[in-house]
Design a protein around this motif. Structure first.
Motif, PDB file in Angstrom:
ATOM      1  N   VAL A   1      -4.663 -50.777 -16.951  1.00  0.00           N
ATOM      2  CA  VAL A   1      -3.905 -52.096 -17.291  1.00  0.00           C
ATOM      3  C   VAL A   1      -3.267 -52.524 -15.563  1.00  0.00           C
ATOM      4  O   VAL A   1      -2.605 -51.795 -14.948  1.00  0.00           O
ATOM      5  CB  VAL A   1      -2.437 -51.793 -17.969  1.00  0.00           C
ATOM      6  N   GLY A   2      -3.548 -53.670 -15.371  1.00  0.00           N
ATOM      7  CA  GLY A   2      -3.417 -54.354 -14.137  1.00  0.00           C
ATOM      8  C   GLY A   2      -2.044 -55.004 -14.117  1.00  0.00           C
ATOM      9  O   GLY A   2      -1.644 -55.481 -15.325  1.00  0.00           O
ATOM     10  N   VAL A   3      -1.494 -55.116 -13.142  1.00  0.00           N
ATOM     11  CA  VAL A   3      -0.014 -55.858 -13.047  1.00  0.00           C
ATOM     12  C   VAL A   3      -0.302 -56.603 -11.703  1.00  0.00           C
ATOM     13  O   VAL A   3      -0.393 -56.349 -10.829  1.00  0.00           O
ATOM     14  CB  VAL A   3       1.295 -54.993 -13.020  1.00  0.00           C
ATOM     15  N   SER A   4       0.255 -57.986 -11.839  1.00  0.00           N
ATOM     16  CA  SER A   4       0.314 -58.773 -10.671  1.00  0.00           C
ATOM     17  C   SER A   4       1.517 -59.772 -10.568  1.00  0.00           C
ATOM     18  O   SER A   4       2.116 -59.671 -11.815  1.00  0.00           O
ATOM     19  CB  SER A   4      -1.030 -59.788 -10.718  1.00  0.00           C
ATOM     20  N   VAL A   5       1.749 -60.332  -9.331  1.00  0.00           N
ATOM     21  CA  VAL A   5       2.867 -61.073  -9.204  1.00  0.00           C
ATOM     22  C   VAL A   5       2.464 -62.413  -8.666  1.00  0.00           C
ATOM     23  O   VAL A   5       1.851 -62.260  -7.671  1.00  0.00           O
ATOM     24  CB  VAL A   5       4.085 -60.631  -8.542  1.00  0.00           C
ATOM     25  N   ILE A   6       2.950 -63.655  -9.045  1.00  0.00           N
ATOM     26  CA  ILE A   6       2.521 -64.878  -8.612  1.00  0.00           C
ATOM     27  C   ILE A   6       4.062 -65.416  -7.749  1.00  0.00           C
ATOM     28  O   ILE A   6       4.957 -65.306  -8.549  1.00  0.00           O
ATOM     29  CB  ILE A   6       2.064 -65.984  -9.634  1.00  0.00           C
TER      30      ILE A   6
ATOM     31  N   GLU B   1      -0.559 -59.181  -5.830  1.00  0.00           N
ATOM     32  CA  GLU B   1       0.256 -60.334  -5.365  1.00  0.00           C
ATOM     33  C   GLU B   1      -0.591 -61.658  -5.005  1.00  0.00           C
ATOM     34  O   GLU B   1      -1.782 -61.623  -4.457  1.00  0.00           O
ATOM     35  CB  GLU B   1       0.930 -60.110  -4.151  1.00  0.00           C
ATOM     36  N   ALA B   2       0.100 -62.809  -5.386  1.00  0.00           N
ATOM     37  CA  ALA B   2      -0.613 -64.184  -4.814  1.00  0.00           C
ATOM     38  C   ALA B   2       0.378 -65.025  -4.475  1.00  0.00           C
ATOM     39  O   ALA B   2       1.197 -65.532  -5.394  1.00  0.00           O
ATOM     40  CB  ALA B   2      -1.814 -64.515  -5.556  1.00  0.00           C
ATOM     41  N   ASP B   3       0.425 -65.534  -3.170  1.00  0.00           N
ATOM     42  CA  ASP B   3       1.462 -66.732  -2.752  1.00  0.00           C
ATOM     43  C   ASP B   3       0.700 -67.938  -3.302  1.00  0.00           C
ATOM     44  O   ASP B   3      -0.659 -68.127  -2.884  1.00  0.00           O
ATOM     45  CB  ASP B   3       1.532 -66.746  -1.468  1.00  0.00           C
ATOM     46  N   VAL B   4       1.287 -69.081  -3.827  1.00  0.00           N
ATOM     47  CA  VAL B   4       0.805 -70.208  -3.907  1.00  0.00           C
ATOM     48  C   VAL B   4       1.715 -71.187  -3.206  1.00  0.00           C
ATOM     49  O   VAL B   4       2.793 -72.024  -3.972  1.00  0.00           O
ATOM     50  CB  VAL B   4       0.856 -70.591  -5.757  1.00  0.00           C
ATOM     51  N   ALA B   5       1.234 -71.631  -2.048  1.00  0.00           N
ATOM     52  CA  ALA B   5       1.903 -72.545  -1.305  1.00  0.00           C
ATOM     53  C   ALA B   5       1.229 -72.734   0.058  1.00  0.00           C
ATOM     54  O   ALA B   5       0.137 -72.238   0.205  1.00  0.00           O
ATOM     55  CB  ALA B   5       3.345 -71.631  -0.577  1.00  0.00           C
ATOM     56  N   PRO B   6       1.282 -74.114   0.416  1.00  0.00           N
ATOM     57  CA  PRO B   6       0.538 -74.558   1.440  1.00  0.00           C
ATOM     58  C   PRO B   6       0.700 -73.522   2.774  1.00  0.00           C
ATOM     59  O   PRO B   6       1.773 -72.813   2.635  1.00  0.00           O
ATOM     60  CB  PRO B   6       1.204 -75.947   1.856  1.00  0.00           C
ATOM     61  N   LEU B   7      -0.027 -73.684   3.724  1.00  0.00           N
ATOM     62  CA  LEU B   7       0.047 -72.732   4.977  1.00  0.00           C
ATOM     63  C   LEU B   7       1.297 -72.599   5.577  1.00  0.00           C
ATOM     64  O   LEU B   7       1.844 -71.671   5.808  1.00  0.00           O
ATOM     65  CB  LEU B   7      -1.239 -73.095   5.854  1.00  0.00           C
TER      66      LEU B   7
ATOM     67  N   GLY C   1      -5.718 -54.175 -20.009  1.00  0.00           N
ATOM     68  CA  GLY C   1      -4.726 -55.449 -20.158  1.00  0.00           C
ATOM     69  C   GLY C   1      -4.347 -55.790 -18.823  1.00  0.00           C
ATOM     70  O   GLY C   1      -4.823 -55.214 -17.695  1.00  0.00           O
ATOM     71  N   HIS C   2      -3.538 -56.924 -18.656  1.00  0.00           N
ATOM     72  CA  HIS C   2      -2.956 -57.219 -17.298  1.00  0.00           C
ATOM     73  C   HIS C   2      -1.807 -58.180 -17.664  1.00  0.00           C
ATOM     74  O   HIS C   2      -1.853 -59.004 -18.117  1.00  0.00           O
ATOM     75  CB  HIS C   2      -4.036 -58.292 -16.560  1.00  0.00           C
ATOM     76  N   LEU C   3      -0.770 -57.691 -16.989  1.00  0.00           N
ATOM     77  CA  LEU C   3       0.423 -58.393 -16.874  1.00  0.00           C
ATOM     78  C   LEU C   3       0.605 -59.105 -15.694  1.00  0.00           C
ATOM     79  O   LEU C   3       0.356 -58.674 -14.595  1.00  0.00           O
ATOM     80  CB  LEU C   3       1.646 -57.380 -17.078  1.00  0.00           C
ATOM     81  N   VAL C   4       1.122 -60.464 -16.019  1.00  0.00           N
ATOM     82  CA  VAL C   4       1.451 -61.459 -14.781  1.00  0.00           C
ATOM     83  C   VAL C   4       2.574 -61.862 -14.850  1.00  0.00           C
ATOM     84  O   VAL C   4       3.335 -62.361 -15.742  1.00  0.00           O
ATOM     85  CB  VAL C   4       0.517 -62.680 -14.803  1.00  0.00           C
ATOM     86  N   PHE C   5       3.509 -61.551 -13.818  1.00  0.00           N
ATOM     87  CA  PHE C   5       4.934 -61.973 -13.621  1.00  0.00           C
ATOM     88  C   PHE C   5       4.892 -63.026 -12.736  1.00  0.00           C
ATOM     89  O   PHE C   5       4.096 -63.287 -11.676  1.00  0.00           O
ATOM     90  CB  PHE C   5       5.755 -60.854 -12.760  1.00  0.00           C
TER      91      PHE C   5
END
Length: 157
Positions: free
Chosen positions: A62-67, A111-117, A19-23
Motif C-alpha cells: 500500500v502506497g501513501v502520499s501527501v500533496i 510527497e508532491a508540492d503543487v505551487a509555482p517556483l 492500494g494507495h492513500l493520498v492525503f
C-alpha cells in the motif's frame, strides 16, 4: 477524521495487498505563518501521519502520499476568500492538483508540492532556515495576507 478514514481504508487495502492513500495537506504543512497556528498544526500533522503510514504500509503493498498545494485559483479556501496575492507569488489550478495526485500514485512518490517556483523556493528556505523565513515573511506583509484569508473564510467557521 483523516486518521479514522485512513485506518479503515488501509485495512481493506492491506487485506488485498494493494492500494494507495493520498492525503491533501497544504504548503502550510511545511512552513508556518503568523495567525494560523491551528491550521498549520493540522497540516503538519497530516504530513507526519502520512509519512509514518507510508513506512508502515509499504511492506503490505500500500502506497501513501501527501500533496502540498500552494494558492489554488478557481477553487478552495484561497479562491473563496478572494484575497489578492503579493506580486510574483503565483497560483496553481485545480487541474495541477489533480495531475499531482495521479503522478504520486503512478510513481509511488511520498510527497508532491503543487505551487509555482517562487512558492516552492520559499518553502524550501522556510524548512532550512525557519527564523530567516519568518523575518522575510514579516517584512513582506504575510500577516496581512493571513488576516485577509481568515476574514474571507470567517463565514465557514
Amino acid at each position: 477524521m483523516p486518521i479514522v478514514m485512513a485506518r479503515l481504508a488501509a485495512e481493506q487495502m492491506t487485506s488485498r495487498g494493494r492500494g494507495h492513500l493520498v492525503f491533501m495537506s497544504s504548503i502550510a504543512g511545511k512552513v508556518a505563518f503568523g495567525g494560523t497556528a491551528l491550521y498549520h498544526a493540522t497540516k503538519f500533522g497530516l504530513r507526519g501521519l502520512a509519512l509514518g503510514l507510508r513506512e508502515d504500509l509499504h511492506p503490505h503493498g500500500v502506497g501513501v502520499s501527501v500533496i502540498y498545494p500552494g494558492f489554488i485559483r478557481e477553487a478552495g479556501m484561497f479562491a473563496d476568500a478572494g484575497v489578492e496575492l503579493p506580486p510574483g507569488v503565483g497560483t496553481s489550478s485545480p487541474g495541477d492538483v489533480a495531475r499531482a495526485v495521479a503522478r504520486v500514485i503512478e510513481q509511488d512518490r511520498g510527497e508532491a508540492d503543487v505551487a509555482p517556483l517562487p512558492v516552492r523556493v520559499g518553502v524550501t528556505l522556510g524548512a532550512l532556515a525557519p527564523s530567516l523565513f519568518a523575518r522575510i515573511q514579516r517584512r513582506g506583509g504575510a500577516d496581512k495576507l493571513t488576516r485577509a484569508l481568515a476574514e474571507g473564510q470567517r463565514e465557514k467557521r
